[in-house]
Scaffold this motif. Structure first.
Motif, PDB file in Angstrom:
ATOM      1  N   THR A  59      54.702  36.712  15.682  1.00  0.00           N
ATOM      2  CA  THR A  59      56.141  36.489  15.637  1.00  0.00           C
ATOM      3  C   THR A  59      56.668  36.629  14.213  1.00  0.00           C
ATOM      4  N   GLY A  60      57.990  36.561  14.086  1.00  0.00           N
ATOM      5  CA  GLY A  60      58.615  36.569  12.764  1.00  0.00           C
ATOM      6  C   GLY A  60      59.428  35.297  12.638  1.00  0.00           C
ATOM      7  N   THR A  96      43.708  49.860  18.300  1.00  0.00           N
ATOM      8  CA  THR A  96      42.423  50.267  18.876  1.00  0.00           C
ATOM      9  C   THR A  96      41.295  49.314  18.492  1.00  0.00           C
ATOM     10  N   SER A  97      41.445  48.581  17.379  1.00  0.00           N
ATOM     11  CA  SER A  97      40.318  47.752  16.947  1.00  0.00           C
ATOM     12  C   SER A  97      40.363  46.323  17.486  1.00  0.00           C
ATOM     13  N   VAL A  98      41.560  45.779  17.725  1.00  0.00           N
ATOM     14  CA  VAL A  98      41.640  44.385  18.177  1.00  0.00           C
ATOM     15  C   VAL A  98      41.548  44.336  19.699  1.00  0.00           C
ATOM     16  N   LYS A  99      40.559  43.602  20.193  1.00  0.00           N
ATOM     17  CA  LYS A  99      40.309  43.595  21.632  1.00  0.00           C
ATOM     18  C   LYS A  99      40.999  42.456  22.360  1.00  0.00           C
ATOM     19  N   LYS A 100      41.406  41.427  21.608  1.00  0.00           N
ATOM     20  CA  LYS A 100      42.088  40.305  22.259  1.00  0.00           C
ATOM     21  C   LYS A 100      43.569  40.632  22.419  1.00  0.00           C
ATOM     22  N   PRO A 101      44.184  40.137  23.498  1.00  0.00           N
ATOM     23  CA  PRO A 101      45.587  40.461  23.733  1.00  0.00           C
ATOM     24  C   PRO A 101      46.519  39.874  22.687  1.00  0.00           C
ATOM     25  N   ILE A 102      47.534  40.659  22.321  1.00  0.00           N
ATOM     26  CA  ILE A 102      48.534  40.241  21.339  1.00  0.00           C
ATOM     27  C   ILE A 102      49.905  40.225  22.014  1.00  0.00           C
ATOM     28  N   ILE A 103      50.560  39.076  21.953  1.00  0.00           N
ATOM     29  CA  ILE A 103      51.919  38.950  22.483  1.00  0.00           C
ATOM     30  C   ILE A 103      52.879  38.999  21.305  1.00  0.00           C
ATOM     31  N   ALA A 104      53.824  39.944  21.327  1.00  0.00           N
ATOM     32  CA  ALA A 104      54.869  39.966  20.300  1.00  0.00           C
ATOM     33  C   ALA A 104      56.003  39.071  20.782  1.00  0.00           C
ATOM     34  N   ALA A 105      56.423  38.131  19.940  1.00  0.00           N
ATOM     35  CA  ALA A 105      57.559  37.259  20.254  1.00  0.00           C
ATOM     36  C   ALA A 105      58.684  37.629  19.291  1.00  0.00           C
ATOM     37  N   VAL A 106      59.656  38.378  19.806  1.00  0.00           N
ATOM     38  CA  VAL A 106      60.673  38.996  18.952  1.00  0.00           C
ATOM     39  C   VAL A 106      62.016  38.275  19.041  1.00  0.00           C
ATOM     40  N   LEU A 119      56.235  47.244  19.632  1.00  0.00           N
ATOM     41  CA  LEU A 119      55.779  48.154  20.695  1.00  0.00           C
ATOM     42  C   LEU A 119      54.256  48.337  20.699  1.00  0.00           C
ATOM     43  N   MET A 120      53.624  48.077  19.548  1.00  0.00           N
ATOM     44  CA  MET A 120      52.154  48.204  19.467  1.00  0.00           C
ATOM     45  C   MET A 120      51.440  47.033  20.141  1.00  0.00           C
ATOM     46  N   CYS A 121      52.167  45.918  20.338  1.00  0.00           N
ATOM     47  CA  CYS A 121      51.535  44.735  20.917  1.00  0.00           C
ATOM     48  C   CYS A 121      51.353  44.917  22.424  1.00  0.00           C
ATOM     49  N   ASP A 122      50.583  44.015  23.036  1.00  0.00           N
ATOM     50  CA  ASP A 122      50.222  44.199  24.444  1.00  0.00           C
ATOM     51  C   ASP A 122      51.285  43.698  25.403  1.00  0.00           C
ATOM     52  N   ILE A 123      51.916  42.585  25.043  1.00  0.00           N
ATOM     53  CA  ILE A 123      53.027  42.054  25.832  1.00  0.00           C
ATOM     54  C   ILE A 123      54.168  41.851  24.853  1.00  0.00           C
ATOM     55  N   LEU A 124      55.368  42.236  25.253  1.00  0.00           N
ATOM     56  CA  LEU A 124      56.526  42.030  24.368  1.00  0.00           C
ATOM     57  C   LEU A 124      57.477  41.040  25.042  1.00  0.00           C
ATOM     58  N   TYR A 125      57.698  39.915  24.372  1.00  0.00           N
ATOM     59  CA  TYR A 125      58.717  38.938  24.764  1.00  0.00           C
ATOM     60  C   TYR A 125      59.781  38.943  23.674  1.00  0.00           C
ATOM     61  N   ILE A 192      59.371  30.954  21.795  1.00  0.00           N
ATOM     62  CA  ILE A 192      58.089  30.531  21.234  1.00  0.00           C
ATOM     63  C   ILE A 192      57.279  29.775  22.289  1.00  0.00           C
ATOM     64  N   GLU A 193      57.952  28.862  22.995  1.00  0.00           N
ATOM     65  CA  GLU A 193      57.248  28.089  24.029  1.00  0.00           C
ATOM     66  C   GLU A 193      56.710  29.030  25.121  1.00  0.00           C
ATOM     67  N   GLY A 194      57.555  29.953  25.561  1.00  0.00           N
ATOM     68  CA  GLY A 194      57.144  30.894  26.612  1.00  0.00           C
ATOM     69  C   GLY A 194      55.972  31.768  26.166  1.00  0.00           C
ATOM     70  N   SER A 195      56.004  32.196  24.906  1.00  0.00           N
ATOM     71  CA  SER A 195      54.927  33.049  24.392  1.00  0.00           C
ATOM     72  C   SER A 195      53.618  32.271  24.294  1.00  0.00           C
ATOM     73  N   LEU A 196      53.708  31.036  23.801  1.00  0.00           N
ATOM     74  CA  LEU A 196      52.495  30.212  23.683  1.00  0.00           C
ATOM     75  C   LEU A 196      51.937  29.881  25.066  1.00  0.00           C
ATOM     76  N   LYS A 197      52.827  29.625  26.023  1.00  0.00           N
ATOM     77  CA  LYS A 197      52.382  29.315  27.392  1.00  0.00           C
ATOM     78  C   LYS A 197      51.623  30.490  27.999  1.00  0.00           C
TER      79      LYS A 197
END
Ligand code: CO8
Length: 263
Positions: A59-60, A96-106, A119-125, A192-197
């Motif tokens: 997140t930012g 390509t190198s990080v195997k764990k999922p990344i959620i972008a919280a924008v 857009l590079m992250c796996d899930i975008l919220y 933030i709460e939704g992304s952490l959940k």
């Protein structure tokens, strides 16, 4: 331990199994300078390697996810310098190198490289009034970190052309309507709460299965359908070699909660 101190980002582990990375260069609205990107890649690699971390939230601030690549850093760049140093190439290394999922919280601005990073992250919220865009055309240049490719795959050619050729922004609400984002929240706190959940929900699953699932979904972006389906089947078959597949299916039959071993 992934704990390390950084200058332009912060890391925290707010929930079991969840690593949170916060871009923290407030004076420049989180403009993505090379030192910031270097730290981001280090933090992502550290979480990817940390056995206790199972999902990552990126997140930012409420005001800006990231207002783009650092324009002041890019302004004097020459073709030969950009070309010979492969400027920007390392930015997307983690896809390509990080195997764990990344959620972008924008929340707030996600412009240029900031939009591309999301857009590079796996899930975008995002929040409903997040401000996305590829404004590079207004600076006399074009998206350089995959925006023309990832945004076009997400929203189709005509809309992507319109946005990239005019530099017009789009909202978090539109991002959801167009399929760029999975969800838009009414406020920063809810985002933030939704992304952490969601990260916590992912972290509760078998790590082996989660990583395999991320890998095969991402293959769909690179491979023709037939190759992708075949790739998925190979990985699916290989999971019969995991302990967690046996544990998960046995627990179902016994009406018990699966206790994953990550093996
Ligand atoms: N780079 C460097 N500094 C920036 C950037 C940026 N992208 N964005 C904002 N800043 C700085 C401002 O210069 C300002 O600094 P200072 O106080 O020293 O003047 C500070 O952040 C605050 O910004 P503003 O005063 O402008 O804040 P506002 O709230 O008035 O406006 C905006 C916010 C609308 C976001 C505005 O700052 C803006 O338009 N920023 C630029 C957005 C942009 O064009 N982004 C695209 C950059 S190009 C790009 O990303 C190319 C990608 C190619 C490859 C990318 C690889 C990832």
């Amino acid at each position: 331990s992934p704990a390390k101190s950084y200058e332009f980002i912060e890391t925290a582990e707010p929930r079991p199994g969840v690593g949170q990375i916060t871009l923290n260069r407030p004076k420049a609205l989180n403009a993505l300078s090379t030192p910031l990107i270097t730290e981001l890649n280090q933090a992502l690699a550290a979480y990817d390697a940390a056995p206790e971390i199972r999902a990552i939230v990126l997140t930012g601030s409420q005001k800006a996810f990231a207002a783009g690549a650092d324009i002041k850093e890019m302004a004097p760049l020459t073709f030969s310098k950009a070309y010979t140093t492969s400027f920007i190439e390392s930015w997307s290394a983690f896809t390509t190198s990080v195997k764990k999922p990344i959620i972008a919280a924008v929340s707030g601005h996600a412009l240029g490289g900031g939009c591309e990073l999301a857009l590079m992250c796996d899930i975008l919220y995002c929040t409903e009034n997040a401000n996305f865009g590829q404004p590079e055309i207004k600076l006399g240049t074009i998206p350089g970190a995959g925006g023309s490719q990832r945004l076009t795959r997400a929203i189709g050619k005509s809309r992507a052309m319109e946005l990239i050729l005019t530099g017009k922004n789009f909202s978090g609400k539109e991002a959801v309507e167009w399929g760029v984002a999975a969800r838009a929240f009414g406020s920063w706190e809810e985002l933030i709460e939704g992304s952490l959940k969601t990260a916590e929900a992912i972290a509760a699953h078998s790590k082996v299965a989660v990583m395999a699932a991320k890998e095969v979904v991402n293959k769909s972006q690179d491979l023709p359908l037939r190759d992708g389906v075949e790739y998925e089947r190979r990985v699916f078959h290989s999971l019969f070699g995991s302990e967690d597949q046996k544990i998960g299916m046995k627990a179902f039959a016994e009406k018990k909660k699966a206790e994953w071993t990550d093996k």
